[in-house]
Design a protein around this motif. Structure first.
Motif, mmCIF file in Angstrom:
data_model
loop_
_atom_site.group_PDB
_atom_site.id
_atom_site.type_symbol
_atom_site.label_atom_id
_atom_site.label_comp_id
_atom_site.label_asym_id
_atom_site.label_seq_id
_atom_site.Cartn_x
_atom_site.Cartn_y
_atom_site.Cartn_z
ATOM 1 N N VAL A 149 0.850 -1.190 0.000
ATOM 2 C CA VAL A 149 0.000 0.000 0.000
ATOM 3 C C VAL A 149 0.883 1.236 0.000
ATOM 4 O O VAL A 149 1.941 1.257 0.641
ATOM 5 C CB VAL A 149 -0.960 0.014 1.213
ATOM 6 C CG1 VAL A 149 -1.974 -1.103 1.108
ATOM 7 C CG2 VAL A 149 -0.198 -0.083 2.525
ATOM 8 N N ALA A 150 0.447 2.252 -0.708
ATOM 9 C CA ALA A 150 1.235 3.477 -0.822
ATOM 10 C C ALA A 150 1.326 4.186 0.525
ATOM 11 O O ALA A 150 0.352 4.263 1.271
ATOM 12 C CB ALA A 150 0.596 4.391 -1.861
ATOM 13 N N GLY A 151 2.508 4.709 0.806
ATOM 14 C CA GLY A 151 2.680 5.557 1.971
ATOM 15 C C GLY A 151 2.893 4.851 3.291
ATOM 16 O O GLY A 151 3.016 5.513 4.330
ATOM 17 N N LEU A 152 2.933 3.536 3.306
ATOM 18 C CA LEU A 152 3.116 2.820 4.563
ATOM 19 C C LEU A 152 4.556 3.009 5.042
ATOM 20 O O LEU A 152 5.496 2.755 4.284
ATOM 21 C CB LEU A 152 2.810 1.338 4.361
ATOM 22 C CG LEU A 152 2.557 0.506 5.614
ATOM 23 C CD1 LEU A 152 1.275 0.961 6.310
ATOM 24 C CD2 LEU A 152 2.477 -0.973 5.273
ATOM 25 N N PRO A 153 4.773 3.444 6.290
ATOM 26 C CA PRO A 153 6.128 3.715 6.764
ATOM 27 C C PRO A 153 6.855 2.436 7.184
ATOM 28 O O PRO A 153 7.194 2.235 8.355
ATOM 29 C CB PRO A 153 5.895 4.648 7.954
ATOM 30 C CG PRO A 153 4.568 4.220 8.498
ATOM 31 C CD PRO A 153 3.757 3.828 7.295
ATOM 32 N N ALA A 154 7.087 1.562 6.226
ATOM 33 C CA ALA A 154 7.699 0.268 6.499
ATOM 34 C C ALA A 154 8.341 -0.264 5.238
ATOM 35 O O ALA A 154 7.969 0.129 4.122
ATOM 36 C CB ALA A 154 6.649 -0.724 7.001
ATOM 37 N N LEU A 155 9.277 -1.160 5.403
ATOM 38 C CA LEU A 155 9.743 -1.967 4.288
ATOM 39 C C LEU A 155 8.647 -2.972 3.986
ATOM 40 O O LEU A 155 8.275 -3.769 4.849
ATOM 41 C CB LEU A 155 11.034 -2.700 4.664
ATOM 42 C CG LEU A 155 11.526 -3.741 3.654
ATOM 43 C CD1 LEU A 155 11.902 -3.089 2.333
ATOM 44 C CD2 LEU A 155 12.692 -4.525 4.236
ATOM 45 N N GLN A 156 8.104 -2.932 2.765
ATOM 46 C CA GLN A 156 6.982 -3.796 2.424
ATOM 47 C C GLN A 156 7.474 -5.009 1.635
ATOM 48 O O GLN A 156 8.109 -4.874 0.595
ATOM 49 C CB GLN A 156 5.934 -3.026 1.630
ATOM 50 C CG GLN A 156 5.335 -1.865 2.421
ATOM 51 C CD GLN A 156 4.134 -1.259 1.732
ATOM 52 O OE1 GLN A 156 3.113 -1.910 1.521
ATOM 53 N NE2 GLN A 156 4.253 0.005 1.376
ATOM 54 N N VAL A 157 7.160 -6.182 2.162
ATOM 55 C CA VAL A 157 7.586 -7.435 1.568
ATOM 56 C C VAL A 157 6.354 -8.235 1.169
ATOM 57 O O VAL A 157 5.457 -8.457 1.999
ATOM 58 C CB VAL A 157 8.436 -8.254 2.554
ATOM 59 C CG1 VAL A 157 8.820 -9.600 1.946
ATOM 60 C CG2 VAL A 157 9.671 -7.469 2.986
ATOM 61 N N VAL A 158 6.288 -8.640 -0.086
ATOM 62 C CA VAL A 158 5.225 -9.532 -0.546
ATOM 63 C C VAL A 158 5.752 -10.955 -0.422
ATOM 64 O O VAL A 158 6.779 -11.299 -1.026
ATOM 65 C CB VAL A 158 4.806 -9.223 -1.995
ATOM 66 C CG1 VAL A 158 3.776 -10.226 -2.486
ATOM 67 C CG2 VAL A 158 4.263 -7.793 -2.086
ATOM 68 N N ALA A 159 5.081 -11.780 0.406
ATOM 69 C CA ALA A 159 5.619 -13.111 0.686
ATOM 70 C C ALA A 159 4.501 -14.082 1.016
ATOM 71 O O ALA A 159 3.404 -13.694 1.426
ATOM 72 C CB ALA A 159 6.611 -13.049 1.841
ATOM 73 N N ASP A 160 4.801 -15.352 0.854
ATOM 74 C CA ASP A 160 3.905 -16.454 1.189
ATOM 75 C C ASP A 160 4.205 -16.903 2.612
ATOM 76 O O ASP A 160 5.340 -17.256 2.931
ATOM 77 C CB ASP A 160 4.118 -17.602 0.206
ATOM 78 C CG ASP A 160 3.280 -18.825 0.529
ATOM 79 O OD1 ASP A 160 2.314 -18.688 1.311
ATOM 80 O OD2 ASP A 160 3.597 -19.911 0.014
ATOM 81 N N LEU A 161 3.187 -16.876 3.466
ATOM 82 C CA LEU A 161 3.374 -17.271 4.858
ATOM 83 C C LEU A 161 2.741 -18.631 5.160
ATOM 84 O O LEU A 161 2.514 -18.965 6.317
ATOM 85 C CB LEU A 161 2.753 -16.218 5.778
ATOM 86 C CG LEU A 161 3.326 -14.804 5.674
ATOM 87 C CD1 LEU A 161 2.523 -13.852 6.551
ATOM 88 C CD2 LEU A 161 4.787 -14.780 6.065
#
Length: 311
Positions: free
Chosen positions: A36-48
């Motif tokens: 999501v745009a603007g989220l103050p985090a490193l964004q990782v798309v992953a399978d959990l």
């Protein structure tokens, strides 16, 4: 500064949890299926979906703590077997991987639905307000999966002293944009939920602002090693999402409540968050009375929410 990994960090609750942690100066990694745009985090798309993939993720990022929010968030939004399998397998994978990689603390999300309200076969509470000692009585796959997750946490405490682990049961989560009129997870707005109390009666008028829930997460992470390991917390607003006195609304709309509701104050919450206040010093700071955007009042009332001006 600590590094925290939030699963489901792009979700309705996750976004506020990420923002609260980041605002407190922590490094945050959001793991979700989307970004999501603007989220103050490193964004990782992953399978959990399995412990090995989660373990690889944890080895790569080495978080100090994990907040597990990922999963199917709404009962009956998927087939029952899919809901149960998804939510339990994700939680199990996270716990197993955290233990294997030495993560210091893990907080998992459960739900007030574990106590069994809104059962089609009838239900009544053992006491009001409801606290964490209330008997569990899940009747659908979503609630049953949450009970299973709580049992995973209890089993982890029995089997290992290494990881600090806990559970919170956030009430009906309201994100900041929903106070502005965006639809809730049920599709209607907060004002519609107030105008038709039947909509909120099914969940006993419980709710919590997502930012308050984020502040609970921050408090737990900061104090996880000072409280009993495996503690379960209700996390809810300090009032109820209903205009009329909550005891009267419960008696009128929820069969079986009867005289138990008489002891509630007019605006009391049905779910008690006193354990969180006692052990963590956390209390919800936001209420629908102050957060809902002002609109013209109902007939005969001044502008504001239910005739009350915003503070």
């Amino acid at each position: 500064m600590s590094r925290y990994l939030v699963t489901g960090g792009a979700g309705r609750l996750g976004r506020s949890v990420v923002e609260v942690l980041a605002a407190a100066g922590h490094e945050v990694i959001s793991v979700d299926r989307v970004q999501v745009a603007g989220l103050p985090a490193l964004q990782v798309v992953a399978d959990l979906s399995d412990a090995s993939s989660v373990r690889t993720l944890l080895v790569r990022h080495r978080p100090d703590g994990i907040v597990h929010l990922a999963g199917i968030a709404v009962p009956f939004s998927a087939p029952e077997e899919v809901t149960f399998r998804t939510n339990t397998s994700l939680a199990f994978a996270v716990i197993q991987a955290a233990q294997a990689t030495g993560v210091a603390s893990v907080l998992l999300s459960s739900s007030p639905t574990v106590i069994g309200y809104n059962s089609p076969r009838g239900w009544k509470p053992s006491a009001l307000p409801i606290d964490e000692s209330h008997p569990l009585a899940p009747w659908n796959a979503y609630a049953l999966a949450k009970v299973a997750i709580e049992e995973m946490v209890a089993a982890t405490v029995r089997s290992s002293a290494e990881v600090r682990i806990g559970v919170f049961r956030p009430c009906y989560v309201i994100s900041p944009e929903e106070w502005q009129g965006a639809p809730t997870q049920q599709g209607h707005t907060i004002r519609e939920r107030l105008d038709d109390p039947n909509l909120a009666a099914v969940s006993l008028f419980n709710y919590v602002d997502a930012r308050d829930a984020g502040e609970f997460v921050l408090a737990w992470l900061a104090q996880a090693d000072t409280i009993p390991n495996g503690t379960v917390f209700f996390v809810g607003a300090a009032d109820s999402l209903v205009r009329e006195p909550v005891g009267e609304a419960l008696t009128r709309l929820v069969p079986g409540i009867g005289p138990l509701a008489a002891g509630l104050g007019a605006a009391d919450p049905v779910f008690s968050s006193e354990r969180a206040a006692r052990l963590l010093g956390w209390r919800a700071r936001r209420s629908w009375r102050t957060q809902l955007v002002e609109q013209p009042g109902r007939l005969g009332e001044p502008a504001g929410v239910g005739g009350e001006a915003r503070k």
